[in-house]
Design a protein around this motif. Structure first.
Motif, mmCIF file in Angstrom:
data_model
loop_
_atom_site.group_PDB
_atom_site.id
_atom_site.type_symbol
_atom_site.label_atom_id
_atom_site.label_comp_id
_atom_site.label_asym_id
_atom_site.label_seq_id
_atom_site.Cartn_x
_atom_site.Cartn_y
_atom_site.Cartn_z
ATOM 1 N N ARG A 420 0.891 -0.808 -0.200
ATOM 2 C CA ARG A 420 -0.037 -0.744 0.223
ATOM 3 C C ARG A 420 0.779 1.105 0.335
ATOM 4 N N LEU A 421 2.065 1.321 0.708
ATOM 5 C CA LEU A 421 2.657 1.998 0.838
ATOM 6 C C LEU A 421 4.003 2.160 -0.116
ATOM 7 N N CYS A 422 4.455 1.435 -0.918
ATOM 8 C CA CYS A 422 5.569 1.709 -2.094
ATOM 9 C C CYS A 422 5.651 2.456 -2.565
ATOM 10 N N LYS A 423 4.303 2.724 -3.392
ATOM 11 C CA LYS A 423 4.657 4.212 -4.363
ATOM 12 C C LYS A 423 3.975 5.714 -3.037
ATOM 13 N N ALA A 424 3.989 5.615 -2.357
ATOM 14 C CA ALA A 424 3.799 7.048 -1.328
ATOM 15 C C ALA A 424 4.133 8.162 -1.591
ATOM 16 N N ASP A 425 6.144 7.932 -1.810
ATOM 17 C CA ASP A 425 6.897 8.648 -2.059
ATOM 18 C C ASP A 425 6.927 9.423 -3.520
ATOM 19 N N LEU A 426 6.367 9.111 -4.829
ATOM 20 C CA LEU A 426 5.759 10.320 -5.459
ATOM 21 C C LEU A 426 5.318 10.787 -5.321
ATOM 22 N N GLY A 427 4.521 11.402 -4.105
ATOM 23 C CA GLY A 427 4.220 12.083 -3.596
ATOM 24 C C GLY A 427 4.979 13.384 -2.688
ATOM 25 N N THR A 428 6.783 12.978 -2.344
ATOM 26 C CA THR A 428 7.062 13.745 -1.562
ATOM 27 C C THR A 428 8.597 14.311 -2.618
ATOM 28 N N ASP A 429 8.973 15.877 -2.229
ATOM 29 C CA ASP A 429 9.664 16.681 -2.650
ATOM 30 C C ASP A 429 11.125 15.887 -2.989
ATOM 31 N N MET A 430 11.374 15.608 -2.016
ATOM 32 C CA MET A 430 12.617 15.000 -2.194
ATOM 33 C C MET A 430 13.085 13.907 -3.529
ATOM 34 N N VAL A 431 11.707 13.046 -4.038
ATOM 35 C CA VAL A 431 11.564 12.594 -5.392
ATOM 36 C C VAL A 431 10.934 12.970 -6.124
ATOM 37 N N ARG A 432 10.548 14.366 -6.672
ATOM 38 C CA ARG A 432 10.247 14.738 -7.155
ATOM 39 C C ARG A 432 11.474 15.848 -7.828
ATOM 40 N N GLU A 433 12.229 15.518 -7.003
ATOM 41 C CA GLU A 433 13.712 16.458 -7.358
ATOM 42 C C GLU A 433 14.969 15.118 -7.338
ATOM 43 N N LEU A 434 14.615 14.464 -6.998
ATOM 44 C CA LEU A 434 16.065 13.293 -7.364
ATOM 45 C C LEU A 434 15.046 11.752 -7.370
ATOM 46 N N THR A 435 14.985 11.518 -8.757
ATOM 47 C CA THR A 435 13.375 11.119 -9.444
ATOM 48 C C THR A 435 14.251 9.479 -9.267
ATOM 49 N N GLU A 436 15.627 9.247 -9.165
ATOM 50 C CA GLU A 436 16.035 7.921 -9.563
ATOM 51 C C GLU A 436 15.499 7.718 -8.009
ATOM 52 N N LEU A 437 15.630 7.934 -6.546
ATOM 53 C CA LEU A 437 15.436 7.639 -5.282
ATOM 54 C C LEU A 437 13.625 7.042 -5.128
ATOM 55 N N GLN A 438 12.976 7.560 -6.343
ATOM 56 C CA GLN A 438 11.902 6.947 -5.875
ATOM 57 C C GLN A 438 12.047 4.752 -5.221
ATOM 58 N N GLY A 439 10.637 4.794 -4.108
ATOM 59 C CA GLY A 439 11.213 3.379 -4.141
ATOM 60 C C GLY A 439 12.363 2.931 -2.758
ATOM 61 N N THR A 440 13.519 4.000 -2.876
ATOM 62 C CA THR A 440 14.209 3.873 -1.970
ATOM 63 C C THR A 440 14.154 4.701 -1.372
ATOM 64 N N MET A 441 13.438 5.529 -1.320
ATOM 65 C CA MET A 441 12.822 7.126 -0.530
ATOM 66 C C MET A 441 12.182 6.688 0.515
ATOM 67 N N GLY A 442 10.637 6.240 -0.593
ATOM 68 C CA GLY A 442 10.391 5.665 0.819
ATOM 69 C C GLY A 442 10.268 4.580 1.652
ATOM 70 N N GLY A 443 11.269 4.053 1.678
ATOM 71 C CA GLY A 443 11.342 3.076 2.744
ATOM 72 C C GLY A 443 12.161 3.219 3.999
ATOM 73 N N ILE A 444 13.549 5.132 3.381
ATOM 74 C CA ILE A 444 13.664 4.695 3.629
ATOM 75 C C ILE A 444 13.034 6.154 5.052
ATOM 76 N N TYR A 445 11.967 7.009 4.367
ATOM 77 C CA TYR A 445 10.930 7.252 5.460
ATOM 78 C C TYR A 445 10.064 6.300 6.554
ATOM 79 N N ALA A 446 9.584 5.294 6.017
ATOM 80 C CA ALA A 446 9.014 4.598 6.418
ATOM 81 C C ALA A 446 10.233 3.645 7.521
ATOM 82 N N ARG A 447 10.752 3.797 7.153
ATOM 83 C CA ARG A 447 12.094 3.529 8.858
ATOM 84 C C ARG A 447 11.739 4.651 9.504
#
Length: 734
Positions: A420-447
């Protein structure tokens, strides 16, 4: 006497990612054109490149074309002469075409009869007279990911000359002398600074560096050695391998001065070391630093910013921890490197300040609260938003974890939450700026939110795997306790994308795959093929049930079923071939289509076949299986053994019946346990009885009842073998 051919195409800066392919193309196409024009050389063409030039050299090229001789057939002799012996109009016309008398024509014997023929002989031209045509063909042969029209054309009647970038100068020299060649510019394009591009004996040095005179000045050359030496004097290193070696040496030297080494992420997660040599003509390395407080950012943010956005090399200490330092490759040899370093530091610091703001701001809300934002981000016009995709992935991940993997409710709950949460980071400013981190950033925020390890790691790694190699990340060690949860979420995401896109009519065609479906399908079959190594689950899951469950939200696969299964079969075949398995063996284990195939089973069967590659008995059965398949087309094994046995009379057929009846249960049991070497050994043990049967018994006898019994026996043998693999595919055709 053989002479040297030197070609240089000078142009505006070429994209670094294009240069390796263009360099290889140049040599390949030049060799082909040289051969086409009947020019002989002692060695193949060599090719070189820098961002501003493509260079090719043939060390020794013959001074003349080889002579050409060809026999051209005319009309058949039966149609060339009248009954009185005089030539027919067909013979006269053929002779006139080549300017000879009918009496001078030869008679040529062919498999279709005797024909009148004329032997065409052409003396080879001087090489300098054909090199312009070679050059024109070479320019037309080169292909590019994107072509540019730059108001240029060749006088060959083929229209515009498209190229990667505008051509600024051209060297075409043979034996130290210029061969005339011109690229015309259209009338509307011509002006004081835009003229036709004519071949010459001048190249150009580095744009900014020079030992004397003006930077980038023209350099007169004669030979390749002279050309290479003069370029080096003008700060252009022609050989890419030499540029790369220089970069590696300087990176190592500067990293040691900083008390560390270049981060291994450069090799593991990027192609930076492969790309940078094609960005520069005369590389140098400068060292820079960034404020130590930025080390509080996640390492992934720092390295992505440096590697992917700035082309900088991160520096780590001996323990592998990032240092507040970086190395940058420049295209100059600066007198004051600290000035360049200071500018690089300023640019990097600005980016990291943005990243710091995004990091702090994104963590003010939870990933769960961002789900509403996903409703505004379109996944596909026929498949809905990313919110809808996330809901599908969550449901499918739970089903895979619980029903396919047989795990507990707790693990299924974690898989559902991570899905459910694996695509949630697509709505973050970090992923909008550093698109290479999609998924990775979601895991970091979840941690950071305190989600359990299985959940945040499943999100972090859910886009992986990308490669098909057995050791492609993530590894079991990286996944830890999250392995099963990750496998469920990653499979769910990939299968949802592939099945959904096929039902929406989106399919890869040729080299076009804008949605990355090949990559996602390969990732899915890799997870299934390596499931025990990745998760510890000894499950041989078939693809068919997974596809059926995935397709439920789309109303089933429908008409896309055939293309989808064919596509997945190609991806699984590609994975297995890339692992080094023989293509014939791959066909053998995938012979029945992929719907009922387990990728893990396929891999295990191939490993067993590889271990038995020297078995003459198995090869003997495989050879006879071809015959078995041919004579049993349409025959169904009824397994009515008493009736079959009652009709069999010959010792050889009775012996084969006994062997099949005795060994078939053991073969099936070994296959059910995944012990395929044991199963193949059981099949190999049938070889003497099978060979004796076909030597002694006429299957297609006139006695109908006996023929049916023998066909049923052979069909039973066929089905025992084909239930595991069509081993007839491993037989080499003579």
């Amino acid at each position: 006497m053989d002479r040297e051919l030197l070609i240089e195409i000078g142009c505006e800066e070429l994209p670094a990612g294009w240069l390796p392919g263009l360099t290889a193309q140049l040599a390949r196409h030049l060799d082909a054109r040289v051969k086409e024009f009947r020019l002989t050389s002692e060695a193949p063409a060599e090719s070189f490149s820098t961002p501003r030039r493509l260079t090719a050299r043939v060390a020794k090229l013959a001074e003349r074309q080889t002579d050409f001789e060809e026999v051209v057939n005319g009309p058949p002799v039966t149609a060339a002469f009248k009954p009185d012996g005089g030539p027919t109009p067909a013979a006269v016309g053929f002779a006139r075409k080549y300017g000879v008398d009918v009496a001078a024509l030869e008679r040529h014997e062919t498999t279709r009869g005797t024909y009148l023929a004329h032997r065409v002989r052409l003396r080879g031209k001087a090489t300098v007279d054909v090199l312009a045509d070679v050059m024109g063909g070479l320019l037309r042969d080169l292909t590019f990911p994107k072509q540019m029209r730059w108001d240029a054309y060749l006088e060959d009647g083929k229209g515009d000359l498209v190229f990667a970038r505008p051509i600024r100068w051209l060297v075409l020299m043979y034996g130290g002398r210029v061969v005339p060649f011109v690229i015309r510019r259209t009338e509307l394009a011509q002006g004081p600074n835009v003229q036709d591009v004519r071949s010459g004996s001048q190249t150009y040095g580095h744009r900014f560096l020079t030992t004397s005179g003006r930077a980038g000045r023209a350099i007169k050359i004669k030979t390749f050695e002279d050309y290479q030496a003069r370029l080096l004097e003008s700060f252009v290193i022609l050989d890419r391998a030499e540029r790369e070696s220089r970069i590696r040496r300087e990176l190592e030297t500067h990293a040691r001065r900083l008390g560390g080494r270049v981060s291994g992420l450069v090799a593991a997660q990027s192609s930076l070391l492969q790309e940078v040599p094609d960005l520069v003509e005369y590389p140098s390395v400068v060292a820079g630093h960034f404020p130590v407080e930025f080390l509080q950012l996640p390492e992934e943010v720092l390295t992505t910013t440096m590697i992917h956005h700035q082309h900088y090399f991160p520096v780590v200490d001996e323990e592998g921890k990032l240092k507040p330092a970086f190395l940058a490759v420049t295209n100059t040899e600066p007198e004051k490197p600290e000035i360049i370093a200071r500018n690089a530091e300023r640019v990097l610091a600005a980016r990291l300040r943005d990243a710091q703001f995004f990091w702090d701001d994104d963590r003010k809300v939870t990933l769960e609260s961002r789900m509403a934002r996903l409703s505004t981000i379109l996944f596909h016009k026929k498949l809905g938003s990313y919110r809808e995709k996330a809901d599908r992935v969550a449901s499918l991940a739970r089903w895979i974890a619980q029903s396919a993997f047989g795990q507990s409710d707790a693990i299924a709950d974690g898989a559902e939450l991570a899905g459910r949460l694996c695509k949630a980071d697509l709505g973050t400013d970090m992923v909008r700026e550093l698109t290479e981190l999609q998924g990775t950033m979601g895991g970091i925020y979840a941690r950071a939110e305190g989600q359990p390890e299985p959940v945040w790691k499943a999100i972090y790694f859910h886009y992986l795997p990308i490669g098909v190699e057995a050791d492609a990340p993530p590894s079991r060690q990286q996944l830890g306790a999250a392995a099963v949860t990750w496998a469920a979420v990653s499979l769910a995401d990939k299968l949802d994308s592939v099945v959904g896109m096929f039902t929406a009519g989106e399919r890869p065609t040729g080299s076009r795959d804008p949605l990355g479906l090949r990559r996602q399908a390969q990732g899915a079959v890799k997870i299934l093929a390596d499931l025990p190594q990745l998760t510890g689950l000894e499950l041989r899951l078939q693809i068919g049930p997974l596809l059926a469950r995935t397709a439920e939200p789309f109303g089933g696969v429908g008409e896309s079923s055939g293309p989808l299964l064919s596509f997945l079969a190609d991806r699984l075949g590609y994975l297995l071939e890339q692992r080094g398995f023989d293509v014939r063996s791959v066909r053998a284990v995938l012979h029945g289509g992929i719907e009922g195939v387990s990728p893990l089973d396929a891999r295990l069967k191939l490993e067993a076949l590889a271990q038995m590659s020297g078995s003459a008995a198995l090869l003997g059965v495989a050879t006879l299986l071809k015959r078995v398949k041919n004579i049993t087309k349409g025959v169904v094994d009824t397994r009515n053994w008493p009736a079959i046995q009652a009709r069999l009379v010959e010792p050889a057929e009775l012996a084969l019946w006994a062997q099949v009846d005795t060994r078939a249960p053991g073969i099936r049991d070994a296959a059910a346990r995944g012990q395929y070497r044991e199963a193949f050994a059981g099949i190999a043990a049938l070889q003497p009885a099978v060979a004796k049967f076909f030597d002694d018994v006429l299957v297609m006898t006139d006695d109908e009842a006996l023929r049916h019994a023998r066909l049923a026996l052979v069909a039973a043998l066929r089905d025992v073998i084909l239930a595991i693999a069509d081993i007839s595919e491993i037989v080499t055709e003579n």
